[in-house]
Write an enzyme that holds these catalytic residues in place. Structure first.
Site, short mmCIF file in Angstrom:
data_model
loop_
_atom_site.label_atom_id
_atom_site.label_comp_id
_atom_site.label_asym_id
_atom_site.label_seq_id
_atom_site.Cartn_x
_atom_site.Cartn_y
_atom_site.Cartn_z
N CYS B 98 0.81 -1.22 0.00
CA CYS B 98 0.00 0.00 0.00
C CYS B 98 0.85 1.28 0.00
O CYS B 98 1.45 1.60 -1.02
CB CYS B 98 -0.97 -0.04 1.19
SG CYS B 98 -2.32 1.14 1.05
N ARG B 132 -11.93 6.89 -1.14
CA ARG B 132 -11.12 5.71 -0.84
C ARG B 132 -11.69 4.48 -1.53
O ARG B 132 -12.91 4.33 -1.62
CB ARG B 132 -11.06 5.47 0.67
CG ARG B 132 -10.45 6.60 1.45
CD ARG B 132 -10.10 6.14 2.86
NE ARG B 132 -8.94 5.28 2.86
CZ ARG B 132 -7.69 5.74 2.84
NH1 ARG B 132 -7.45 7.02 2.83
NH2 ARG B 132 -6.68 4.90 2.83
N HIS B 194 -3.75 -5.53 1.69
CA HIS B 194 -3.58 -5.82 3.11
C HIS B 194 -4.25 -7.17 3.34
O HIS B 194 -4.66 -7.84 2.41
CB HIS B 194 -4.27 -4.75 3.97
CG HIS B 194 -3.70 -3.39 3.83
ND1 HIS B 194 -2.52 -3.00 4.41
CD2 HIS B 194 -4.15 -2.29 3.18
CE1 HIS B 194 -2.28 -1.72 4.13
NE2 HIS B 194 -3.26 -1.26 3.37
#
Ligand SMILES: [Zn+2]
Lengths: 462, 261
Positions: B98, B132, B194
């Site tokens: 990320c 997001r 993740h």
């Protein structure tokens, strides 16, 4: 105002009949009819109102304050059900007043959502604002923490200078808000300790000096990112707490703590029994005690109010299911889970565990936080005899425990809670308790299951 | 087996860059090292610490928040980034998640329009988007389906010098538009996943270990391990990435939001 009160109270009844609990709707409608309704209702309490806010622990802290107020002989308008937006707070007052809008209680005691603090300060006759902490709790809500701090700071900025803010000295973000108060009154509470109190937390949140942007260093860590911190560059440090715990004795699973508490001036010394386990409840109790001090309540009300404290919707409860003891301890974030691990390690005997991990909306849909929990330490120090893993993300939990080094032979995966609990109970050695560690929705599911089966009697809760 | 085989794992910025349990990647590498009969040696290096990139076998960097990223950015765009780049040319394995993945690129453009220089190791640029990109994600990599959880505002576009790690099956990936996820250059693996990504995908963990063994010892035979628990977790994660995609489709249907399968 009369009609707004009547409409509001009728709507509360209606909501209850229809089964919407803790509703914002009556407050919202009544506020439409009478925009200054909340100010007019709340203004009748002779001792004004106390606000409790922060990311974690506000419900428990408010309930502790409620216990102390009760011991001091004061009645409170308290949003016990957690309706903590301004509309929910209005509903709470509507419920407490009579049909002509008369409020007889002595004081308002309100848990307030961080985003509603400014509105509450504007509308309520505030006598104190208690701030617990700022944790990044719901991992999905990325990056919102600083925004939240800003919202609370804005609310504190609106507070008249003589109304004290009761702040956690050990949380850098909370203590930093003292600046938003300028010359305004501030009372700090905190823990004075010589060495780390908390379980070592491998994924502690980092906090930065507001001037230098450098990570704070800690002389002592008490819980999560709370402790005695300072900036290595400019020397900015934790403010000295006016009310501090100078001695803490923590018990094993299901047991609370005992605290020696004193004021900075040395004039006040208290022995407090906190019936809830964990460092977070030590902080909640300190916040409640500091609030009581600000309100000028007698110290024996503080001692007795805390010692007899019970929360009806707590993080922890003890049940008996078919004659076997079940201890339910809510787990919802890494700091809290690590604390529970420390508590289990102090319990001595290798326990039977049922870990139930759901990832529904209220739990947070992302379960990666399990990797920030120190299960390596759990395997080494708690040495569980048997672990049953359950919940919508039981498979992730099983992988986590495998990588933490738990023997495959002492782990069983049962995704359905309705099967996991009986299986765990069946394997339980006689006379020993089952420790259940559920996330929020898993806890609700579990309780509902036990209640529906009808063979449980709750005999203790905290 | 010819004596003890060690692998040095360097965890860069373990405190500053650890979002969403990314430290689990280091735990997965060390655990599987042991299960494969290797000896893992884990070292940590924060900002300003001496870090010997040349001696490391696998370097792991997790994601961070904006503030942390700025701090790390200053180092990676400078001398430390240059040394990391040299180690990369020398074949060291790197896993960057990320924010770290973004920082290994050429630059990052913040929402305010500020251009933050990166390490320039991966040929890619990232720009902050209006919202997001969040949800469970599934990515096809060399015939394997990786699962993870993404949560990023940055939109990354690859240049000709980097190839995508994989194709997005469900989720957003690099930018939610071109269907790519992550980037690979030499032995550097960058990804938005993740989860953390390695415990969720033992195949990828073993792939990294094999690359590192190959480089250090010239041979990389790894036994198959019993990964039934991981496989069960992957099935659940895949189901959730499908469900998240279906949810997005439904809300796009109502005409309000972006739709990426
Ligand atoms: Zn400073």
């Amino acid at each position: 105002m009369r009609s707004a009160v009547v409409v509001g109270k009728l709507l509360i009844r209606l909501c209850r009949v229809l089964g919407f609990g803790g509703s914002n709707l009556p407050g919202r409608v009544a506020r439409r009819l009478c925009p200054d309704l909340l100010a007019r209702l709340a203004g009748q309490c002779p001792r004004g109102a106390v606000l409790v806010t922060g990311t974690n622990g506000k419900t428990t802290t408010a309930r502790m304050i409620a216990g102390i107020l009760g011991r001091a002989g004061l009645t409170a308008v308290h949003n016990r059900t957690g309706a903590n937006l301004i509309t929910g707070i209005t509903s709470t007052y509507l419920e407490a007043c009579d049909w002509s809008g008369g409020v007889r209680q002595d004081i308002g005691l309100l848990e307030v959502d961080e985003a509603s603090v400014a509105a509450a300060v504007r509308e309520l006759p505030v006598r104190a604002v208690v701030l617990t902490n700022f944790f990044r709790d719901q991992l999905d809500r990325f990056g919102e923490l600083e925004h939240t701090v800003g919202l609370v700071g804005k609310g504190l900025g609106l507070l008249p200078p003589d109304v004290p803010a009761v702040l956690n000295a050990d949380d850098p973000l909370v203590a930093g808000l003292a600046r938003a108060r300028g010359e305004g009154a501030t009372v700090f509470y905190g823990i004075e300790a010589e060495s780390d109190l908390s379980e070592p937390h491998p994924a502690r949140e980092v906090r930065y000096c507001s001037r230098c942007e450098l990570p704070y260093r800690y002389r002592v860590v008490t819980y999560g990112h709370l402790g005695d911190y300072h900036c290595p560059d400019c020397g900015e440090r934790r403010p000295r707490p006016e009310l501090a715990a100078t001695g803490i004795w923590q018990g094993g699973p299901g047991q609370g703590s005992r605290l020696a508490v004193r004021s900075a001036s040395g004039e006040l010394e208290l022995e407090l029994e906190v019936p809830l386990p964990g460092m977070y409840n030590v902080y909640n109790a300190l916040a409640a005690a500091a609030c009581a001090g600000v309100l000028g309540l007698p110290t024996d009300a503080v001692e007795r109010g805390l010692a007899t404290f019970t929360a009806s919707f707590g993080r922890m409860e003890r049940l008996r299911v078919d004659g076997q003891e079940v201890l339910i301890i809510l787990v919802k974030n890494p700091a809290g889970f690590n604390e529970v691990i420390g508590m289990l390690a102090r319990g001595g005997v290798p326990p039977d565990l049922l870990i139930a991990i759901n990832n529904r909306y209220a739990d947070g849909t992302d379960v990666s936080w399990l990797w920030d929990v120190d299960f390596e330490r759990m395997v080494a120090t708690v040495r569980p005899r048997r672990v049953t893993v359950s919940g919508t993300r039981s498979a992730d939990m099983a992988v986590r425990l495998k990588y933490a080094g738990l023997e495959a032979s002492c782990m069983e995966v049962r995704p359905r809670l309705s099967e996991a609990l009986p299986a765990a109970l069946k394997a339980l050695p006689p006379g020993r308790p089952l420790h259940v560690l559920p996330t929020y929705t898993a806890m609700l599911e579990l309780r509902e299951g036990i209640r529906r089966a009808g063979h449980a009697r709750r005999y203790w809760e905290a | 087996m010819a004596g003890e085989r060690r692998l040095r794992i360097l965890h860069l910025y373990p405190e500053l860059m650890n979002l969403y349990g990314d430290r689990g990647n280091v735990l997965a590498l060390t655990a599987r090292c042991r299960w494969h009969g290797l000896t893992p040696v884990v070292e940590q290096a924060g900002p300003g610490d001496a870090a010997d990139f040349g001696n490391a076998d696998i370097i792991v960097i997790g994601g961070g928040q904006d503030r942390e990223q700025r701090l790390v950015c200053r180092e990676l765009a400078g001398d430390r980034g240059k040394r990391l780049g040299e180690a990369v040319e020398d074949g060291v394995c790197v896993l960057a998640i990320c924010g770290a993945y973004q920082l290994l690129g050429r630059h990052y453009v913040t929402a305010a329009g500020e251009v933050l220089p990166g390490a320039g190791i991966l040929d890619l640029v990232t720009e902050a988007g209006p919202d997001r990109l969040v949800g469970h994600v599934a990515v096809e990599v060399d015939g394997h389906l990786l699962t993870g959880f993404e949560n990023h505002a940055g939109r990354t576009t690859l240049g000709p010098g980097a190839r995508p790690l994989g194709r997005v099956r469900w989720g957003f990936g690099n930018n939610g538009r071109d269907g790519t996820e992550g980037a690979v250059y030499r032995n550097v693996w960058g990804t938005y996943l993740h989860g953390p990504v390695l415990p969720a995908n033992p195949w990828l963990t073993d792939r990294l270990l094999a690359l590192a063994l190959e480089r250090r010892y010239g041979e990389a035979a790894l036994e198959r391990l019993d990964d039934r628990l991981e496989a069960a977790a992957r099935r659940v994660a895949l189901r959730e990435s499908r469900r998240d995609a279906a949810r997005r489709m439904a809300s796009a249907w109502r005409g309000r939001k972006r739709w990426t399968a």
